[in-house]
Design a protein around this motif. Structure first.
Motif, PDB file in Angstrom:
ATOM      1  N   UNK A 193       1.036  -1.010   0.017  1.00 59.52           N
ATOM      2  CA  UNK A 193      -0.464   0.184  -0.192  1.00 59.52           C
ATOM      3  C   UNK A 193       0.790   1.139  -0.119  1.00 59.52           C
ATOM      4  N   UNK A 194       0.433   2.535  -0.742  1.00 58.80           N
ATOM      5  CA  UNK A 194       1.468   3.251  -1.158  1.00 58.80           C
ATOM      6  C   UNK A 194       0.539   4.008  -1.574  1.00 58.80           C
ATOM      7  N   UNK A 195       0.209   4.757  -0.777  1.00 60.63           N
ATOM      8  CA  UNK A 195      -1.732   6.240  -0.865  1.00 60.63           C
ATOM      9  C   UNK A 195      -1.301   7.574  -0.440  1.00 60.63           C
ATOM     10  N   UNK A 196      -1.380   8.016  -1.119  1.00 61.56           N
ATOM     11  CA  UNK A 196      -1.305   9.723  -1.407  1.00 61.56           C
ATOM     12  C   UNK A 196      -2.295  10.571  -1.721  1.00 61.56           C
ATOM     13  N   UNK A 197      -2.698  11.491  -0.626  1.00 58.66           N
ATOM     14  CA  UNK A 197      -4.332  12.008   0.463  1.00 58.66           C
ATOM     15  C   UNK A 197      -3.984  13.545  -0.002  1.00 58.66           C
ATOM     16  N   UNK A 198      -4.566  14.208  -1.088  1.00 57.24           N
ATOM     17  CA  UNK A 198      -3.689  15.315  -1.115  1.00 57.24           C
ATOM     18  C   UNK A 198      -5.151  16.667  -1.114  1.00 57.24           C
ATOM     19  N   UNK A 199      -5.182  17.959   0.004  1.00 55.84           N
ATOM     20  CA  UNK A 199      -6.050  18.725  -0.215  1.00 55.84           C
ATOM     21  C   UNK A 199      -5.786  20.488  -1.132  1.00 55.84           C
ATOM     22  N   UNK A 200      -5.926  20.970  -0.964  1.00 57.11           N
ATOM     23  CA  UNK A 200      -6.045  21.974  -2.093  1.00 57.11           C
ATOM     24  C   UNK A 200      -7.144  22.683  -1.680  1.00 57.11           C
ATOM     25  N   UNK A 201      -7.016  24.101  -1.200  1.00 58.07           N
ATOM     26  CA  UNK A 201      -7.738  25.263  -1.038  1.00 58.07           C
ATOM     27  C   UNK A 201      -7.696  26.820  -2.311  1.00 58.07           C
ATOM     28  N   UNK A 202      -8.229  26.939  -2.134  1.00 58.60           N
ATOM     29  CA  UNK A 202      -8.453  27.675  -3.134  1.00 58.60           C
ATOM     30  C   UNK A 202      -9.231  29.073  -3.062  1.00 58.60           C
ATOM     31  N   UNK A 203      -9.371  30.167  -4.210  1.00 58.12           N
ATOM     32  CA  UNK A 203     -10.824  30.703  -4.770  1.00 58.12           C
ATOM     33  C   UNK A 203     -10.618  30.993  -5.733  1.00 58.12           C
ATOM     34  N   UNK A 204     -11.710  31.007  -7.023  1.00 62.02           N
ATOM     35  CA  UNK A 204     -12.074  31.178  -8.506  1.00 62.02           C
ATOM     36  C   UNK A 204     -12.196  32.619  -8.928  1.00 62.02           C
ATOM     37  N   UNK A 205     -12.464  33.378 -10.077  1.00 67.90           N
ATOM     38  CA  UNK A 205     -12.299  33.893 -10.497  1.00 67.90           C
ATOM     39  C   UNK A 205     -13.328  35.404 -10.504  1.00 67.90           C
ATOM     40  N   UNK A 206     -14.298  33.949 -10.004  1.00 69.97           N
ATOM     41  CA  UNK A 206     -15.848  34.336  -9.002  1.00 69.97           C
ATOM     42  C   UNK A 206     -15.479  34.679  -7.527  1.00 69.97           C
ATOM     43  N   UNK A 207     -14.156  34.631  -6.945  1.00 72.88           N
ATOM     44  CA  UNK A 207     -13.982  34.683  -5.867  1.00 72.88           C
ATOM     45  C   UNK A 207     -15.167  33.546  -5.179  1.00 72.88           C
ATOM     46  N   UNK A 208     -15.379  32.515  -5.259  1.00 74.03           N
ATOM     47  CA  UNK A 208     -15.503  31.680  -4.830  1.00 74.03           C
ATOM     48  C   UNK A 208     -14.598  30.621  -3.680  1.00 74.03           C
ATOM     49  N   UNK A 209     -14.785  30.127  -3.085  1.00 67.72           N
ATOM     50  CA  UNK A 209     -14.082  29.179  -2.500  1.00 67.72           C
ATOM     51  C   UNK A 209     -14.187  27.848  -3.225  1.00 67.72           C
ATOM     52  N   UNK A 210     -13.170  27.204  -3.772  1.00 64.30           N
ATOM     53  CA  UNK A 210     -12.868  26.102  -4.521  1.00 64.30           C
ATOM     54  C   UNK A 210     -11.728  24.992  -3.652  1.00 64.30           C
ATOM     55  N   UNK A 211     -12.423  24.171  -3.707  1.00 66.97           N
ATOM     56  CA  UNK A 211     -11.516  22.938  -2.705  1.00 66.97           C
ATOM     57  C   UNK A 211     -11.373  21.454  -3.983  1.00 66.97           C
ATOM     58  N   UNK A 212     -10.030  21.418  -3.946  1.00 65.16           N
ATOM     59  CA  UNK A 212      -9.618  19.963  -4.141  1.00 65.16           C
ATOM     60  C   UNK A 212      -9.110  19.247  -3.939  1.00 65.16           C
ATOM     61  N   UNK A 213      -9.509  17.639  -4.281  1.00 63.51           N
ATOM     62  CA  UNK A 213      -9.403  16.531  -3.485  1.00 63.51           C
ATOM     63  C   UNK A 213      -8.743  15.739  -4.326  1.00 63.51           C
ATOM     64  N   UNK A 214      -7.591  15.234  -3.670  1.00 66.45           N
ATOM     65  CA  UNK A 214      -6.977  14.429  -4.983  1.00 66.45           C
ATOM     66  C   UNK A 214      -5.931  13.038  -4.656  1.00 66.45           C
ATOM     67  N   UNK A 215      -6.560  11.842  -4.566  1.00 67.34           N
ATOM     68  CA  UNK A 215      -5.898  10.699  -3.812  1.00 67.34           C
ATOM     69  C   UNK A 215      -5.570   9.925  -5.176  1.00 67.34           C
ATOM     70  N   UNK A 216      -4.724   8.318  -4.907  1.00 66.71           N
ATOM     71  CA  UNK A 216      -4.363   7.498  -5.071  1.00 66.71           C
ATOM     72  C   UNK A 216      -3.173   6.999  -5.227  1.00 66.71           C
ATOM     73  N   UNK A 217      -3.053   5.293  -5.709  1.00 64.06           N
ATOM     74  CA  UNK A 217      -1.498   5.419  -5.852  1.00 64.06           C
ATOM     75  C   UNK A 217      -0.431   6.056  -5.693  1.00 64.06           C
ATOM     76  N   UNK A 218       0.498   5.990  -4.881  1.00 66.18           N
ATOM     77  CA  UNK A 218       1.528   6.664  -5.416  1.00 66.18           C
ATOM     78  C   UNK A 218       2.243   5.994  -6.576  1.00 66.18           C
ATOM     79  N   UNK A 219       2.389   7.231  -7.873  1.00 69.88           N
ATOM     80  CA  UNK A 219       3.237   6.438  -9.053  1.00 69.88           C
ATOM     81  C   UNK A 219       2.036   6.256 -10.041  1.00 69.88           C
ATOM     82  N   UNK A 220       0.590   6.723  -9.834  1.00 71.84           N
ATOM     83  CA  UNK A 220      -0.083   6.091 -10.991  1.00 71.84           C
ATOM     84  C   UNK A 220      -0.476   7.253 -10.927  1.00 71.84           C
ATOM     85  N   UNK A 221      -1.574   7.644 -11.864  1.00 65.68           N
ATOM     86  CA  UNK A 221      -2.841   8.542 -11.878  1.00 65.68           C
ATOM     87  C   UNK A 221      -3.384   8.665 -10.996  1.00 65.68           C
TER      88      UNK A 221
END
Length: 111
Positions: free
Chosen positions: A18-46
């Motif tokens: 098991x080799x997993x990664x989990x990332x949370x990214x918080x930001x603002x978009x062009x309309x000044x709304x809050x955005x949240x991106x969650x990326x996850x999966x096996x390390x070294x894979x898509x």
């Protein structure tokens, strides 16, 4: 999307491969709304990615807190805990509002 904050965790269990990664990214978009991106999966894979957006920061905070709390149950589910791998914050951005202290403390304690 303007990234204001990102935090990444990794879980490694050699015997179970098991080799997993989990990332949370918080930001603002062009309309000044809050955005949240969650990326996850096996390390070294898509990885997979889930994106959320709202003008209500509390809605985004709730999603972030819920997803991070779920990572704390990893030892029961996959046999190894997630550990902090990366932490980035824009100058002046208060990450404490987005990361509950009790949850973050458990990532460092190994509980």
């Amino acid at each position: 999307m303007e990234n204001l904050f990102s935090v990444a965790f990794e879980a490694h269990h050699q015997e179970k491969n098991h080799h997993r990664r989990y990332e949370v990214v918080i930001g603002r978009d062009l309309l000044d709304d809050w955005t949240l991106a969650i990326r996850y999966g096996r390390i070294g894979q898509g990885c997979q990615e889930r994106r959320y957006a709202s003008s209500n920061p509390e809605a985004m905070r709730a999603i972030s807190r819920d997803r991070l709390r779920r990572r704390l149950s990893a030892p029961k589910r996959i046999g190894c805990p997630y550990r902090l791998a990366a932490f980035n914050s824009a100058p002046g951005f208060d990450a404490a509002d987005w990361l509950p202290g009790d949850v973050m403390a458990r990532f460092f304690s190994g509980a």
